[in-house]
Design an enzyme around this catalytic site. Structure first.
Site, PDB file in Angstrom:
ATOM      1  N   HIS A 461      -8.281 -26.708 -23.303  1.00 55.24           N
ATOM      2  CA  HIS A 461      -9.169 -27.734 -22.759  1.00 55.24           C
ATOM      3  C   HIS A 461      -9.208 -27.683 -21.230  1.00 55.24           C
ATOM      4  O   HIS A 461     -10.288 -27.621 -20.624  1.00 55.24           O
ATOM      5  CB  HIS A 461      -8.703 -29.120 -23.218  1.00 55.24           C
ATOM      6  CG  HIS A 461      -9.494 -30.255 -22.647  1.00 55.24           C
ATOM      7  ND1 HIS A 461     -10.521 -30.863 -23.317  1.00 55.24           N
ATOM      8  CD2 HIS A 461      -9.416 -30.888 -21.440  1.00 55.24           C
ATOM      9  CE1 HIS A 461     -11.048 -31.816 -22.564  1.00 55.24           C
ATOM     10  NE2 HIS A 461     -10.381 -31.851 -21.418  1.00 55.24           N
ATOM     11  N   GLU A 462      -8.053 -27.734 -20.611  1.00 58.56           N
ATOM     12  CA  GLU A 462      -8.024 -27.788 -19.142  1.00 58.56           C
ATOM     13  C   GLU A 462      -8.544 -26.494 -18.520  1.00 58.56           C
ATOM     14  O   GLU A 462      -9.141 -26.522 -17.443  1.00 58.56           O
ATOM     15  CB  GLU A 462      -6.607 -28.094 -18.655  1.00 58.56           C
ATOM     16  CG  GLU A 462      -6.102 -29.480 -19.031  1.00 58.56           C
ATOM     17  CD  GLU A 462      -6.988 -30.610 -18.528  1.00 58.56           C
ATOM     18  OE1 GLU A 462      -7.665 -30.437 -17.486  1.00 58.56           O
ATOM     19  OE2 GLU A 462      -7.029 -31.666 -19.190  1.00 58.56           O
ATOM     20  N   HIS A 465     -12.168 -26.722 -17.907  1.00 56.00           N
ATOM     21  CA  HIS A 465     -12.515 -27.315 -16.608  1.00 56.00           C
ATOM     22  C   HIS A 465     -12.417 -26.261 -15.498  1.00 56.00           C
ATOM     23  O   HIS A 465     -13.271 -26.196 -14.605  1.00 56.00           O
ATOM     24  CB  HIS A 465     -11.563 -28.462 -16.287  1.00 56.00           C
ATOM     25  CG  HIS A 465     -11.802 -29.720 -17.054  1.00 56.00           C
ATOM     26  ND1 HIS A 465     -13.031 -30.353 -17.117  1.00 56.00           N
ATOM     27  CD2 HIS A 465     -10.957 -30.502 -17.787  1.00 56.00           C
ATOM     28  CE1 HIS A 465     -12.932 -31.450 -17.840  1.00 56.00           C
ATOM     29  NE2 HIS A 465     -11.679 -31.560 -18.275  1.00 56.00           N
ATOM     30  N   HIS A 468     -15.356 -24.087 -15.439  1.00 53.30           N
ATOM     31  CA  HIS A 468     -16.516 -24.806 -14.913  1.00 53.30           C
ATOM     32  C   HIS A 468     -16.555 -24.692 -13.394  1.00 53.30           C
ATOM     33  O   HIS A 468     -17.639 -24.649 -12.790  1.00 53.30           O
ATOM     34  CB  HIS A 468     -16.441 -26.266 -15.350  1.00 53.30           C
ATOM     35  CG  HIS A 468     -17.752 -26.988 -15.352  1.00 53.30           C
ATOM     36  ND1 HIS A 468     -17.875 -28.298 -15.728  1.00 53.30           N
ATOM     37  CD2 HIS A 468     -19.005 -26.590 -15.009  1.00 53.30           C
ATOM     38  CE1 HIS A 468     -19.146 -28.676 -15.637  1.00 53.30           C
ATOM     39  NE2 HIS A 468     -19.841 -27.658 -15.197  1.00 53.30           N
TER      40      HIS A 468
END
Length: 671
Positions: A461-462, A465, A468
């Protein structure tokens, strides 16, 4: 080197000189950076030449580059390796930074120039036009159009809120450390394996505790070890400590702060012409209004609560008695073993942290986007535990640095998050530096770091980021990377979770830490079969927190709350989520996301973004999954765009239509 925060770094990728950084460097660097921006802003506002995009909007973007760089390092240090001294600096400088921001966004001459550029926007390209719109919206939402008296009150509110949220975080971290649960008797921790016991012993040594074992508390209400611990009394001690954080009289009491923060946010919303804080927040998000948020949350909450009650009935049948919140995870794990013939603990030997990171997380990114990661032992980082990776594109072009800070420590706030230390916006000509911070319990020296299922999921998940940010091609800092609406920012990171169990990825990283044997297919099959197990509880505890957040931020200007616990209980009862066995993921006094972490009235963002995420997973499955062609399409339409266009427009360009909710309902068993 006078001040490593003010001097341009001569290290590769512009990495800050952490080896030379001292606490005494922060205050003068923050002062100087604010002063330089104030001078630049005044020059822009009083420029005698007609306002243009270049001399107004671009100049504003450049004016804050130094302050952004200094505050990025400061707040990363505060979050990841705090001390009483840096906490005091935060208490002093957070209100000053708030006043500094207000002096810019409420500058009448500056707003007039922005408005003039906006009126002539037809001559701008799409990204420049969108940036101008963002500045205009930001200034209006910050009170640029208010009269002098209202602006003065707004400045007072913002400064007080900055001070209060800083204190909330400091109280929470102190109380979390204070309430870590001590044990001397090995039998009290029956059920824990050698790895967990080693971690508890290491935590006791790190804290200089007289006890043999210390069980540190994670940010959420539930502790991952509750599913392993055999003694009900031990489970209850840990749960009680977790739920007590910030809610007792004394130095770390967060109840007065919660009440005051909510009241001030409501007052500020009224000054700005909104009914409540939730309306002010969502007006600038993809949700657009609290009514749309509540519609989604309420649509899901009844079904989630029903599923949780059915799960509870099964657990109580298994237990032979009513169960408390502290017992849920234990009996849920027993039920999982009975129904699916496997225990979650069976997975951990196959989830060795280094292997998950390199052969799982990095491998999936390479397959999708062609990027490669190379460890850089020669570059300093902000803590000895932090690892530094150089990131290069498929053609060898530099993309930036990725810093990975894995382990929990008393000086680090709870949870997991991504920070940027340096923007990669092409306007400033620098390289991106992004940080993933986790709180994985650190084993004793020489012991392997074996992850739980949830910790592996968090890793993927992280890193979503981080991607992104690293893959953004936005020109301007305000539009770069994760600078998107808050209820869109979780979307790419949630999409990246799908690769955790993708067959080609799982096969590549899930190997036994001792033998190297791949995870047996029988275990993979059982894992996949059990994915919806406990979804009623998981969805309910999340929705309870999201609706609690909405309740606090639906207060009207002048409305007061006398008792935090009574207010919270009423909010959960109104939502139909007042099941004592299923407490909210975060209660008010330790709800760092909304009272200290910038997700105020926005904790709904995770489920809102998951609608997009679940629909995107369907797209990947329909189009062949883990391929460069698919990755490049997602990169081009979503990741590289950053905030340079409306978020849902970017999604439609990716998907070819608006998102549909059915994939989410199926995923969470809410059909």
């Amino acid at each position: 080197m006078v001040n490593p925060l003010l001097d341009d770094s001569d290290l590769d990728f512009g990495m800050p000189h952490f080896e030379a950084l001292r606490l005494e460097h922060f205050a003068p660097a923050l002062d100087e950076a604010m002063a330089r921006q104030s001078t630049a802003v005044e020059r822009i506002a009083t420029d005698p030449t007609p306002p243009t995009f270049e001399n107004t909007i671009e100049a504003l973007e450049q004016s804050g580059a130094l302050l952004d760089r200094v505050t990025a390092v400061f707040f990363n240090q505060l979050d990841s390796d705090a001390s009483p001294e840096i906490d005091r600096l935060d208490a002093e400088y957070s209100p000053r930074l708030a006043r500094h921001r207000d002096s810019i966004t409420q500058h009448p001459g500056l707003f007039e120039r922005i408005e003039a550029v906006w009126q002539a926007r037809a001559q701008l390209d799409e990204e420049a036009r969108f940036l101008t719109q963002r500045y205009r919206t930001e200034f209006m939402r910050a009170g640029a159009a208010l009269d002098d008296a209202a602006q003065q009150r707004l400045r007072e509110i913002n400064a007080e809120l900055a001070e209060l949220t800083s204190r909330f975080d400091a109280h929470l971290q102190a109380d979390t450390n204070h309430l870590a649960v001590e044990f001397d008797d090995h039998d009290e921790l029956a059920g824990l394996g050698p790895g967990e016991l080693s971690t508890a012993e290491a935590a006791a040594r790190e804290r200089n505790s007289a006890a043999r074992y210390v069980v540190a508390l994670p940010l959420p209400t539930g502790h991952p070890w509750l599913s392993l611990l055999e003694r009900p009394s031990t489970r209850e001690r840990i749960m009680s400590a977790s739920r007590a954080r910030g809610s007792r009289p004394g130095a770390n009491d967060n109840r007065p702060l919660v009440r005051r923060i909510a009241e001030l946010r409501a007052e500020r919303a009224g000054l700005l012409g909104f009914d409540d804080h939730a309306a002010w927040v969502t007006a600038d998000e993809t949700a657009e209004s609290p009514a749309r948020v509540r519609e989604l949350l309420q649509r899901l909450s009844a079904a989630a609560a029903r599923n949780a009650r059915m799960e509870q009935s099964s657990l109580e049948t298994l237990a032979g008695h009513d169960i408390a919140a502290s017992d849920w995870s234990w009996y849920d794990e027993q039920l999982r073993q009975a129904e699916f013939d496997f225990a979650a603990s069976e997975l951990r030997p196959y989830f060795e942290a280094d292997r998950v990171l390199h052969d799982g997380v990095f491998f999936a990114a390479n397959q999708l986007y062609g990027i490669t990661m190379h460890e850089r032992d020669d570059l300093p980082a902000h803590h000895a535990d932090v690892r530094v990776y150089e990131v290069r594109d498929h053609d060898g072009a530099r993309l930036g640095l990725f810093l990975y800070d894995a382990y929990a420590r008393p000086s680090k706030r709870g949870g997991a998050w991504m920070n940027e230390l340096r923007t990669g916006a092409s306007m400033l000509g620098g390289d991106a530096i992004v940080v993933n911070t986790h709180n994985i319990p650190k084993p004793a020296a020489g012991e392997p770091t074996l992850l739980t299922y949830d910790e592996v999921n968090t890793l993927f998940h992280e890193f979503g980021h981080a991607l992104h940010g690293l893959l953004s091609s936005a020109r301007y800092p305000k539009l770069w990377g994760t600078n998107v609406p808050r209820d869109f920012v979780e979307f790419p990171s949630q999409v990246n979770e799908m690769w955790m169990l993708w067959p080609d990825v799982l096969e590549n990283y899930a190997a036994h830490y001792e033998t190297g044997e791949r995870m047996p297919q029988r275990l993979v099959d059982k894992l996949l079969a059990a994915r919806k197990h406990g979804e009623g509880f998981a969805t309910s505890e999340y929705l309870a927190a999201a609706l609690l957040d909405q309740a606090w931020h639906s207060l009207k200007p002048g409305q007061r709350v006398d008792d935090v616990a009574v207010f919270e209980a009423a909010a959960l009862a109104d939502a139909g989520l007042d099941n004592p066995a299923v407490p909210p993921r975060y209660s008010s006094t330790y709800f760092q996301h909304v009272f200290g972490g910038g997700y105020d009235a926005g904790y709904y963002s995770y489920i809102w973004s998951e609608v997009l995420d679940a629909d995107t997973v369907e797209w990947f499955k329909e189009n062949g999954g883990l391929t460069r062609e698919n990755g490049d399409h997602f990169r081009r339409t979503v990741l590289s765009v950053g905030g340079s266009k409306p978020a849902l427009e970017a999604f439609r360009e990716f998907r070819g239509r608006d998102a549909e909710i059915e994939p989410l309902l199926r995923r969470r068993g809410l059909e």
